[in-house]
Design an enzyme around this catalytic site. Structure first.
Site, PDB file in Angstrom:
ATOM      1  N   GLY A 168       0.836  -1.195   0.000  1.00  0.00           N
ATOM      2  CA  GLY A 168       0.000   0.000   0.000  1.00  0.00           C
ATOM      3  C   GLY A 168       0.870   1.244   0.000  1.00  0.00           C
ATOM      4  O   GLY A 168       0.369   2.360   0.134  1.00  0.00           O
ATOM      5  N   ASP A 201      10.120  -6.113   0.311  1.00  0.00           N
ATOM      6  CA  ASP A 201      10.270  -5.760   1.715  1.00  0.00           C
ATOM      7  C   ASP A 201      11.620  -5.081   1.813  1.00  0.00           C
ATOM      8  O   ASP A 201      12.631  -5.588   1.304  1.00  0.00           O
ATOM      9  CB  ASP A 201      10.184  -6.968   2.644  1.00  0.00           C
ATOM     10  CG  ASP A 201       9.890  -6.500   4.074  1.00  0.00           C
ATOM     11  OD1 ASP A 201       8.784  -5.992   4.310  1.00  0.00           O
ATOM     12  OD2 ASP A 201      10.788  -6.592   4.930  1.00  0.00           O
ATOM     13  N   SER A 202      11.621  -3.924   2.427  1.00  0.00           N
ATOM     14  CA  SER A 202      12.839  -3.128   2.389  1.00  0.00           C
ATOM     15  C   SER A 202      13.021  -2.368   3.684  1.00  0.00           C
ATOM     16  O   SER A 202      12.118  -2.311   4.516  1.00  0.00           O
ATOM     17  CB  SER A 202      12.773  -2.159   1.205  1.00  0.00           C
ATOM     18  OG  SER A 202      11.516  -1.521   1.162  1.00  0.00           O
TER      19      SER A 202
HETATM   20  P1  IMP Z   1       8.048  -2.364   4.402  1.00  0.00           P
HETATM   21  O1  IMP Z   1       8.878  -2.933   3.278  1.00  0.00           O
HETATM   22  O2  IMP Z   1       6.621  -2.248   4.074  1.00  0.00           O
HETATM   23  O3  IMP Z   1       8.325  -3.078   5.705  1.00  0.00           O
HETATM   24  O4  IMP Z   1       8.499  -0.847   4.615  1.00  0.00           O
HETATM   25  C1  IMP Z   1       9.782  -0.440   4.343  1.00  0.00           C
HETATM   26  C2  IMP Z   1      10.062   0.889   5.017  1.00  0.00           C
HETATM   27  O5  IMP Z   1      11.452   1.156   4.827  1.00  0.00           O
HETATM   28  C3  IMP Z   1       9.335   2.057   4.347  1.00  0.00           C
HETATM   29  O6  IMP Z   1       8.133   2.364   4.984  1.00  0.00           O
HETATM   30  C4  IMP Z   1      10.344   3.182   4.493  1.00  0.00           C
HETATM   31  O7  IMP Z   1      10.224   3.767   5.756  1.00  0.00           O
HETATM   32  C5  IMP Z   1      11.667   2.462   4.416  1.00  0.00           C
HETATM   33  N1  IMP Z   1      12.155   2.441   3.012  1.00  0.00           N
HETATM   34  C6  IMP Z   1      12.207   1.390   2.163  1.00  0.00           C
HETATM   35  N2  IMP Z   1      12.686   1.773   0.966  1.00  0.00           N
HETATM   36  C7  IMP Z   1      12.914   3.089   1.068  1.00  0.00           C
HETATM   37  C8  IMP Z   1      13.391   4.047   0.133  1.00  0.00           C
HETATM   38  O8  IMP Z   1      13.659   3.784  -1.043  1.00  0.00           O
HETATM   39  N3  IMP Z   1      13.517   5.296   0.601  1.00  0.00           N
HETATM   40  C9  IMP Z   1      13.225   5.645   1.895  1.00  0.00           C
HETATM   41  N4  IMP Z   1      12.733   4.804   2.778  1.00  0.00           N
HETATM   42  C10 IMP Z   1      12.591   3.521   2.377  1.00  0.00           C
END
Ligand code: IMP
Length: 200
Positions: A11, A72-73
């Site tokens: 999302g 997932d990042s």
């Molecule tokens: P998830 O993958 O949904 O657990 O969320 C990854 C979180 O890591 C995001 O909400 C951001 O806070 C951070 N994140 C991941 N990729 C980036 C990026 O390219 N720029 C800045 N923040 C990132």
């Protein structure tokens, strides 16, 4: 033959935009889970980026019966033992906090810390209704700035300076970020996996 259309199990508007910017020119179409009518919130209970990416992609693939891809990042900071890592989206006050609150909290934690080394990590997982799974990973090394710079991007972009650059992901501009980011690297690897899958 692999399809060139995937539901993105996320999302996050920032991720969606970057998936489209990077994969669009490769002829790969990305539909958001909301557009596809499967706007479910998958619990990210895994301990690794890989596990969480699989949880998200497999849940959306199971719900839709269509190929789904997830990223997932997160940001891993050396001086914090790799935190916030898989908890990047929930850092500090959790999902109720804005991106700005989260990166300001990070800067607070690093006040007076001279080791600013960090890296962004992106793990991609693609799940097909056949049960086939493709995986890819990308990293971008850099450092955490002393103060936010720039207004582009999303998440922690204003406080992350990629190695070999000045400024931040937020000040570099989308085009530049999409050439060197963790997500760009993971998606380039994913594309190769997809080509191999198509040849199977
Ligand atoms: P998830 O993958 O949904 O657990 O969320 C990854 C979180 O890591 C995001 O909400 C951001 O806070 C951070 N994140 C991941 N990729 C980036 C990026 O390219 N720029 C800045 N923040 C990132």
């Amino acid at each position: 033959m692999s399809p060139a259309r995937f539901i993105l199990a996320s999302g996050n508007k920032g991720k969606l935009r970057e998936f489209r910017q990077i994969l669009g020119p490769m002829g790969i179409e990305i539909v958001s889970q909301k557009e596809a009518g499967f706007d479910i919130d998958v619990a990210e209970t895994g301990e690794t980026f890989e596990e969480n990416a699989w949880l998200k992609a497999s849940a959306i693939c199971a719900a839709s019966g269509l190929p789904a891809v997830a990223d997932d990042s997160g940001l891993c900071v050396d001086a914090l033992g790799g935190a916030p890592g898989v908890h990047s989206a929930r850092f500090g006050g959790g999902k109720a906090w804005t991106d700005e609150q989260k990166y300001l909290y990070l800067l607070e934690k690093l006040a007076g810390v001279t080791d600013r080394k960090a890296r962004f990590v992106s793990c991609i997982c693609c799940v097909f209704p056949s049960g086939d799974v493709l995986r890819a990973r990308g990293e971008c090394p850099g450092r955490i700035l002393e103060a936010p710079v720039g207004s582009g991007g999303f998440g922690y972009d204003p406080v992350f300076c990629p190695e070999g650059y000045e400024g931040s992901f937020a000040s570099l501009g989308e085009e530049q970020k999409n050439q060197i980011s963790h997500r760009a690297r993971a998606l380039a690897a994913f594309r190769k996996e997809l080509e191999n899958h198509a040849d199977r």
